[in-house]
Design a protein around this motif. Structure first.
Motif, PDB file in Angstrom:
ATOM      1  N   ASN A 124       0.858  -1.185   0.000  1.00  0.00           N
ATOM      2  CA  ASN A 124       0.000   0.000   0.000  1.00  0.00           C
ATOM      3  C   ASN A 124       0.900   1.243   0.000  1.00  0.00           C
ATOM      4  O   ASN A 124       1.099   1.903   1.019  1.00  0.00           O
ATOM      5  CB  ASN A 124      -0.907  -0.020   1.225  1.00  0.00           C
ATOM      6  CG  ASN A 124      -2.018   1.006   1.116  1.00  0.00           C
ATOM      7  OD1 ASN A 124      -1.891   1.992   0.392  1.00  0.00           O
ATOM      8  ND2 ASN A 124      -3.101   0.775   1.837  1.00  0.00           N
ATOM      9  N   ALA A 125       1.447   1.537  -1.206  1.00  0.00           N
ATOM     10  CA  ALA A 125       2.466   2.590  -1.322  1.00  0.00           C
ATOM     11  C   ALA A 125       1.898   3.971  -0.989  1.00  0.00           C
ATOM     12  O   ALA A 125       2.583   4.808  -0.391  1.00  0.00           O
ATOM     13  CB  ALA A 125       3.061   2.593  -2.729  1.00  0.00           C
ATOM     14  N   ASP A 155       3.655   5.988   1.863  1.00  0.00           N
ATOM     15  CA  ASP A 155       4.623   6.858   1.172  1.00  0.00           C
ATOM     16  C   ASP A 155       5.768   6.072   0.535  1.00  0.00           C
ATOM     17  O   ASP A 155       6.903   6.559   0.498  1.00  0.00           O
ATOM     18  CB  ASP A 155       5.216   7.889   2.161  1.00  0.00           C
ATOM     19  CG  ASP A 155       4.122   8.758   2.773  1.00  0.00           C
ATOM     20  OD1 ASP A 155       3.172   9.096   2.041  1.00  0.00           O
ATOM     21  OD2 ASP A 155       4.237   9.070   3.976  1.00  0.00           O
ATOM     22  N   GLY A 156       5.469   4.880   0.064  1.00  0.00           N
ATOM     23  CA  GLY A 156       6.508   4.109  -0.628  1.00  0.00           C
ATOM     24  C   GLY A 156       7.605   3.587   0.281  1.00  0.00           C
ATOM     25  O   GLY A 156       8.625   3.078  -0.204  1.00  0.00           O
ATOM     26  N   ARG A 157       7.394   3.689   1.593  1.00  0.00           N
ATOM     27  CA  ARG A 157       8.436   3.220   2.516  1.00  0.00           C
ATOM     28  C   ARG A 157       8.564   1.701   2.501  1.00  0.00           C
ATOM     29  O   ARG A 157       7.587   0.979   2.287  1.00  0.00           O
ATOM     30  CB  ARG A 157       8.119   3.682   3.949  1.00  0.00           C
ATOM     31  CG  ARG A 157       8.335   5.166   4.137  1.00  0.00           C
ATOM     32  CD  ARG A 157       8.206   5.534   5.599  1.00  0.00           C
ATOM     33  NE  ARG A 157       6.904   5.143   6.132  1.00  0.00           N
ATOM     34  CZ  ARG A 157       6.605   5.112   7.422  1.00  0.00           C
ATOM     35  NH1 ARG A 157       7.517   5.439   8.315  1.00  0.00           N
ATOM     36  NH2 ARG A 157       5.409   4.764   7.827  1.00  0.00           N
ATOM     37  N   THR A 158       9.789   1.220   2.763  1.00  0.00           N
ATOM     38  CA  THR A 158       9.991  -0.222   2.871  1.00  0.00           C
ATOM     39  C   THR A 158       9.534  -0.695   4.245  1.00  0.00           C
ATOM     40  O   THR A 158       9.350   0.100   5.173  1.00  0.00           O
ATOM     41  CB  THR A 158      11.478  -0.601   2.715  1.00  0.00           C
ATOM     42  OG1 THR A 158      12.204  -0.029   3.798  1.00  0.00           O
ATOM     43  CG2 THR A 158      12.039  -0.110   1.387  1.00  0.00           C
ATOM     44  N   ILE A 159       9.364  -2.013   4.372  1.00  0.00           N
ATOM     45  CA  ILE A 159       8.994  -2.593   5.665  1.00  0.00           C
ATOM     46  C   ILE A 159      10.064  -2.253   6.706  1.00  0.00           C
ATOM     47  O   ILE A 159       9.740  -1.956   7.865  1.00  0.00           O
ATOM     48  CB  ILE A 159       8.815  -4.127   5.534  1.00  0.00           C
ATOM     49  CG1 ILE A 159       7.805  -4.474   4.432  1.00  0.00           C
ATOM     50  CG2 ILE A 159       8.397  -4.734   6.859  1.00  0.00           C
ATOM     51  CD1 ILE A 159       6.434  -3.869   4.586  1.00  0.00           C
ATOM     52  N   GLU A 160      11.336  -2.277   6.303  1.00  0.00           N
ATOM     53  CA  GLU A 160      12.405  -1.945   7.237  1.00  0.00           C
ATOM     54  C   GLU A 160      12.293  -0.504   7.706  1.00  0.00           C
ATOM     55  O   GLU A 160      12.488  -0.204   8.894  1.00  0.00           O
ATOM     56  CB  GLU A 160      13.778  -2.194   6.591  1.00  0.00           C
ATOM     57  CG  GLU A 160      14.975  -1.583   7.304  1.00  0.00           C
ATOM     58  CD  GLU A 160      15.098  -2.002   8.762  1.00  0.00           C
ATOM     59  OE1 GLU A 160      14.557  -3.071   9.139  1.00  0.00           O
ATOM     60  OE2 GLU A 160      15.731  -1.262   9.552  1.00  0.00           O
TER      61      GLU A 160
END
Lengths: 202, 202
Positions: A166-167, A171-176
């Motif tokens: 769900n970008a 906000d396009g963040r990675t899981i990390e």
């Protein structure tokens, strides 16, 4: 580049990211001792895992599951934190929910880059090198191209390296990056310990 | 005992239980061709797995999960059947739900007795034999005692051999008996394909 870095800086970076000694040292050397850049670098490399080996034990947490409405795909994840207090925190529960649904949709194979078996990683790299050679790339850039494709492969198959499906919402963040943010707001080591994903007919 | 058994009887038994040729033949020989006793025998031995190797492919089904209210224990299971029609059947869905909650409570290690690694089984048997010897049992009954304890070990650790934790509701039936009953009412091969169980701090 690659000057000496202090043991204190390595220790500090390890505490912030959970990275191994050699990874932390390498990152600081590459960034001339700039702590922020070194953290970014570790994140990009998927090594910033506030992990089992972290100094503070993350032995509390939540198990959460997600099943698609058709019942054909399901995911289960265990996320650890340090205290029961944080495990009962709404932000923590929301994070665990978001990870479970992400896993069902994205189908990662490993939690972190470190979990990829060495022979799998070598086999992939070999294929990428051969591809680059087959495409007639100059020999001196073949390794760089293969490394770039390896990075992409990790983004596709490693949970922590994947941008959340769900970008828009994230906000396009990675899981990390989401994990690190939660770790920062809770002040606790947050570890995605393990997951399972079942798909009918797979 | 151990007379010849017809190929038709072996085929029939295999279709009813999903057992392999040699297991089915052996069971019929041991029971002098009595189909009901042979089915019981296969069940006891945990070989009555209407399994992957069944002639009819069980590639439809449902994934279901169960998480304890405290969020510290979760289970996920995949149960296969042959058609989408049965997968959408209420009895099938109810069975899958009952298995998921059972797994969370009972904590099995394997789906079927056949999934127990050979070296694990041998190590357990060795311990049981040594126990029997240490208890001063006569040598000629030590093997029998060890086998009895092995059977109990399988009942404790193998999902299909476990009685459902809700013994009142299910009349003390094992998961395999519940599976066989559902297979009979639906007329389809029903296979518990895999499960996962996560417990915080385990």
């Amino acid at each position: 580049m690659s000057g000496e870095v202090s043991a204190a800086a390595v220790k500090d970076l390890r505490e912030r990211t959970g990275a191994g000694i050699m990874d932390a040292k390498g990152a600081l050397q590459e960034t001339d001792g700039d702590m922020d850049k070194a953290m970014d670098l570790l994140r990009v490399k998927g090594q910033a895992k506030a992990a089992k080996r972290g100094e503070r034990a993350a032995s509390e947490g939540l198990v959460h599951t997600y099943v698609h409405h058709n019942g054909r795909v399901g995911a289960m994840v265990e996320v650890n934190c340090e205290t029961d207090f944080v495990a009962r925190n709404d932000d923590f529960a929301e994070f665990v929910r978001e990870i479970a649904s992400h896993i069902a949709a994205a189908g990662p194979l490993y939690v972190s880059a470190e979990d990829v078996p060495e022979d799998t990683r070598e086999a992939e790299l070999r294929v990428f090198r051969e591809q680059a050679a087959g495409e007639g790339k100059p020999e001196e850039v073949q390794a760089k191209i293969a490394e770039g494709r390896m990075k992409k492969w990790l983004e596709e198959n490693v949970l922590l390296n994947q941008p959340h499906v769900n970008a828009d919402k994230h906000d396009g963040r990675t899981i990390e990056e989401m994990r690190a943010a939660l770790s920062a707001t809770t002040g606790e080591n947050v570890v995605i310990r393990r997951f399972a994903r079942f798909q009918i007919g797979e």
